[in-house]
Motif scaffolding. Structure first.
Motif, mmCIF file in Angstrom:
data_model
loop_
_atom_site.group_PDB
_atom_site.id
_atom_site.type_symbol
_atom_site.label_atom_id
_atom_site.label_comp_id
_atom_site.label_asym_id
_atom_site.label_seq_id
_atom_site.Cartn_x
_atom_site.Cartn_y
_atom_site.Cartn_z
ATOM 1 N N PHE A 557 0.714 -1.222 -0.069
ATOM 2 C CA PHE A 557 -0.126 -0.271 -0.070
ATOM 3 C C PHE A 557 0.900 1.165 -0.161
ATOM 4 O O PHE A 557 0.182 2.344 -0.065
ATOM 5 C CB PHE A 557 -0.919 0.191 1.209
ATOM 6 N N GLY A 558 2.277 1.108 0.102
ATOM 7 C CA GLY A 558 3.130 2.474 0.313
ATOM 8 C C GLY A 558 3.113 3.342 -1.015
ATOM 9 O O GLY A 558 3.609 4.331 -0.768
ATOM 10 N N GLY A 559 2.925 2.713 -2.162
ATOM 11 C CA GLY A 559 2.961 3.285 -3.441
ATOM 12 C C GLY A 559 1.581 4.258 -3.626
ATOM 13 O O GLY A 559 0.847 4.372 -2.865
ATOM 14 N N THR A 560 1.756 4.643 -5.000
ATOM 15 C CA THR A 560 0.596 5.485 -5.374
ATOM 16 C C THR A 560 -0.634 4.696 -5.710
ATOM 17 O O THR A 560 -1.667 5.125 -5.856
ATOM 18 C CB THR A 560 1.234 6.440 -6.425
ATOM 19 N N GLU A 561 -0.296 3.381 -6.181
ATOM 20 C CA GLU A 561 -1.249 2.421 -6.563
ATOM 21 C C GLU A 561 -1.080 1.276 -5.614
ATOM 22 O O GLU A 561 -0.020 0.727 -5.218
ATOM 23 C CB GLU A 561 -1.020 2.017 -7.890
ATOM 24 N N LEU A 562 -2.266 0.454 -5.171
ATOM 25 C CA LEU A 562 -2.085 -0.647 -4.769
ATOM 26 C C LEU A 562 -1.686 -1.889 -5.391
ATOM 27 O O LEU A 562 -1.811 -2.064 -6.697
ATOM 28 C CB LEU A 562 -3.698 -1.316 -4.280
ATOM 29 N N ALA A 563 -0.491 -2.715 -4.929
ATOM 30 C CA ALA A 563 -0.168 -3.626 -5.624
ATOM 31 C C ALA A 563 -0.261 -5.217 -4.839
ATOM 32 O O ALA A 563 -0.483 -5.044 -3.676
ATOM 33 C CB ALA A 563 1.476 -3.447 -5.911
ATOM 34 N N VAL A 564 -0.050 -6.032 -5.404
ATOM 35 C CA VAL A 564 -0.277 -7.521 -4.534
ATOM 36 C C VAL A 564 0.859 -8.577 -4.952
ATOM 37 O O VAL A 564 1.202 -8.602 -6.087
ATOM 38 C CB VAL A 564 -1.628 -7.960 -5.057
ATOM 39 N N ASN A 565 1.187 -9.480 -4.186
ATOM 40 C CA ASN A 565 2.150 -10.402 -4.216
ATOM 41 C C ASN A 565 1.387 -11.581 -3.927
ATOM 42 O O ASN A 565 0.787 -11.958 -2.691
ATOM 43 C CB ASN A 565 3.430 -10.216 -3.340
ATOM 44 N N ALA A 566 1.855 -12.876 -4.353
ATOM 45 C CA ALA A 566 1.247 -14.100 -4.077
ATOM 46 C C ALA A 566 2.309 -15.285 -4.032
ATOM 47 O O ALA A 566 3.060 -15.160 -5.075
ATOM 48 C CB ALA A 566 0.024 -14.365 -4.722
ATOM 49 N N ARG A 567 2.163 -16.317 -3.428
ATOM 50 C CA ARG A 567 3.232 -17.028 -3.265
ATOM 51 C C ARG A 567 2.668 -18.683 -2.875
ATOM 52 O O ARG A 567 1.626 -18.469 -2.211
ATOM 53 C CB ARG A 567 4.478 -17.086 -2.363
#
Length: 586
Positions: A557-567
């Motif tokens: 959430f720290g950027g200007t857009e929400l990103a996601v990682n999955a493993r």
């Protein structure tokens, strides 16, 4: 201290500021940035049929009867006026000030349609992407005219959006840019942050004095409020200076739709009050050319209205309004004004309406009051204690009325207004493209979570949420929290991992529903205030372990857009995950 460059391999940064009222572009070369960060190039737009030039042009776009692009900016205004004068405009599409649609619409999707000035519909994605494509092409054409040979992979693109926009609106703009030909190397910049970054480099005047101050001269720990007043929205953040000149957001981005266009609406409401709803409706419908010209003229006139004015102020009003009034009411506007509630405070002289200065200044009252009261509310929050400086940026900050309202309401604060407040966002977006790490952390605007099934708790969970799945009693719609409102999250920091399992043994993809709320600890995704945001899809191609498979999901959430990682928890392999906030089929 030298700033780190996040894109050292990029020859240049090109930014597009897509505003509600005005839009423009700017660019800079990396070598110039290193020597002088403020060496930023823009375009001198002509003001169409009006005299003068500007570094921005009107956010207007015109399509022909077949839906093909015809013109943008003041060219679109001029062309539409010409068509309307010849009564040839009815099957054309003319859009203006449509950006606010992304703020007002809480359930954006790719197929959304918007209405032009006469109510004719067109896909919103087509309208937005066409405008971005025009600005992109105009910029690249300007490079070619300078005999500059620049390849796409040498450019870092930046597109500005209000900080108060939803994740859906940001994704909408990213996809519109993609369709406009910006297929890679695109950053989304938050408008008040971009303006703040620009002002870090710019010596700016303090109010009522000639002394200069530079944000870089602020000591570590200094907090300041950024008031980004645009045409459509007011964007407010509070930032604190960190070691090395980096900035930490200390209060979540917020604001509202109290931009400069609200003053335009107040003016039109005033005219309706004077001449009547029927006359204004007929004027807008039958005299499109004059209506566009009226809007244009007021946009310029309102910038000249000042608090200290005490003489009558003159507005140019199309003669058609007087003609319609006489035809529909049986008397002239001059005759009517003498007996109206405004009395001698207004006077009609030909195509001129002269009003008392208090009436003209009153057009700003509701808008300015809304802004300063919201700023006051923010300054009362404990997180922003000891904030002594207000930085005013954005086009509406150039209004003497808004400036005076802020200074009068906060006499104990230091109010800083850069000379180019209307260009702060655009030029700051270029600087952001060279160094995204200047923003150290941001405040989460919402609590984010995913809808899951958990063990049913008798006496706690509602009976209507109880389901029997393979012999287990489960509770549907539990809110699995990933981040909470007000949480400070560092740049590119991922929140703690949450684990999820497939509901079927042969599933190759898991679609998770993402919800947001302003509550700290929602229990269920249908609690009051919870809103469906979109879906998170995770690939699980290996079905060997069936229902025993576990996927770990982290959101950034720290950027200007929400990103996601999955493993894959068992193999520790990273798997593909994608967020889609523009599909609201639940």
């Amino acid at each position: 201290m030298a700033e780190s460059l996040t894109t050292p391999e990029k020859l240049m940064v090109a930014a597009i500021d897509f505003g509600t009222t005005f839009s423009g572009y700017a660019f800079a070369f990396r070598n110039d940035y290193i020597k002088d960060p403020l060496k930023i190039n823009g375009n001198q737009w002509t003001m169409g049929s009006q005299a003068g030039v500007s570094l921005k042009t009107s956010t207007c776009v015109l399509f022909d009867s077949k839906g093909e692009f015809a013109a943008f900016g003041t060219d679109a205004e001029d062309k539409y006026i010409e068509l309307a004068l010849n009564e040839e405009h009815h099957d054309w599409y003319y859009f203006r000030r449509f950006k606010m649609m992304l703020y007002n619409n809480q359930s954006l999707d790719r197929d959304l349609e918007i209405e032009d000035d006469e109510g004719k519909k067109m896909p919103a994605m087509k309208v937005f992407s066409t405008c971005i494509r025009y600005l992109r092409q105009h910029m690249t054409d300007s490079w070619s005219s300078r005999l500059l040979d620049i390849q796409d992979d040498e450019i870092q693109w930046v597109l500005t959006v209000p900080a108060i926009w939803t994740d859906s609106a940001k994704q909408f703009m990213r996809e519109a840019a993609f369709r406009a030909g910006i297929t890679s190397n695109l950053l989304i910049a938050l408008e008040p942050e971009a303006a703040s970054i620009y002002c870090k480099h710019l010596p700016v005047n303090k109010r009522a004095g000639n002394s200069k101050v530079n944000l870089d001269s602020f000591s570590v720990g200094t907090k300041y409020l950024v008031l980004d007043a645009g045409g459509g929205t007011i964007d407010i953040t509070v930032q604190e200076v960190q070691a090395g000149g980096r900035l930490r957001e200390v209060y979540k981005a917020n604001g509202g739709n109290w931009g400069g266009t609200r003053v335009d609406e107040a003016f039109m409401e005033f005219l309706r009050d004077v001449v009547g709803e029927g006359v204004m409706n007929r004027f807008r419908s039958e005299c499109r050319a004059d209506y566009v010209s009226l809007c244009r003229d007021f946009e310029i006139k309102k910038r000249t209205i000042k608090p200290e004015m005490d003489q009558k102020i003159t507005f140019k009003i199309p003669i058609a309004i007087n003609e319609f009034y006489q035809e529909m009411k049986g008397r002239s506007l001059r005759e009517n004004s003498e007996g109206s509630k405004y009395g001698h405070r207004i006077a009609w002289i030909g195509d001129k309406l002269r009003v008392d200065s208090e009436i003209a200044k009153g057009l700003f009252k509701v808008t300015c009051d809304s802004i300063v009261e919201h700023v006051y509310m923010i300054l009362q929050q404990s997180e922003v204690a000891n904030t002594e400086t207000i930085l005013m940026v954005g086009g509406f900050s150039e209004s003497p009325m808004l400036r005076a309202a802020v200074m009068d309401r906060f006499p104990d604060k230091r109010v800083i207004i850069p000379n180019e407040s209307g260009l702060s966002v655009l030029k700051g977006a270029v600087l952001f493209g060279f160094n995204t790490t200047v923003i150290a952390s941001r405040i989460c605007k919402y609590t984010y979570g995913i809808s899951v099934r958990g063990d049913f708790r008798p006496g706690i969970d509602p009976e209507e949420k109880k389901v029997l799945v393979r012999g287990r009693l489960l509770c549907e719609d539990r809110f699995s929290k990933h981040a909470e409102v007000g949480q400070s999250i560092a740049l590119d920091e991922a929140t703690p991992e949450q684990t999820y399992r497939p509901s079927e043994p042969d599933q190759t993809k898991v679609a998770l529903k993402v919800y947001v709320t302003e509550s700290l600890d929602p229990e269920y995704v249908d609690d009051e205030g919870c809103t469906y945001l979109g879906s998170l899809t995770v690939d699980m191609p290996d079905i060997t372990d069936g229902l025993k498979r576990v996927i770990g999901v982290q959101m950034t959430f720290g950027g200007t857009e929400l990103a996601v990682n999955a493993r894959n928890v068992k193999t520790n392999e990273v798997t593909t995950a994608s967020l889609d906030f523009l599909n609201h089929e639940m």
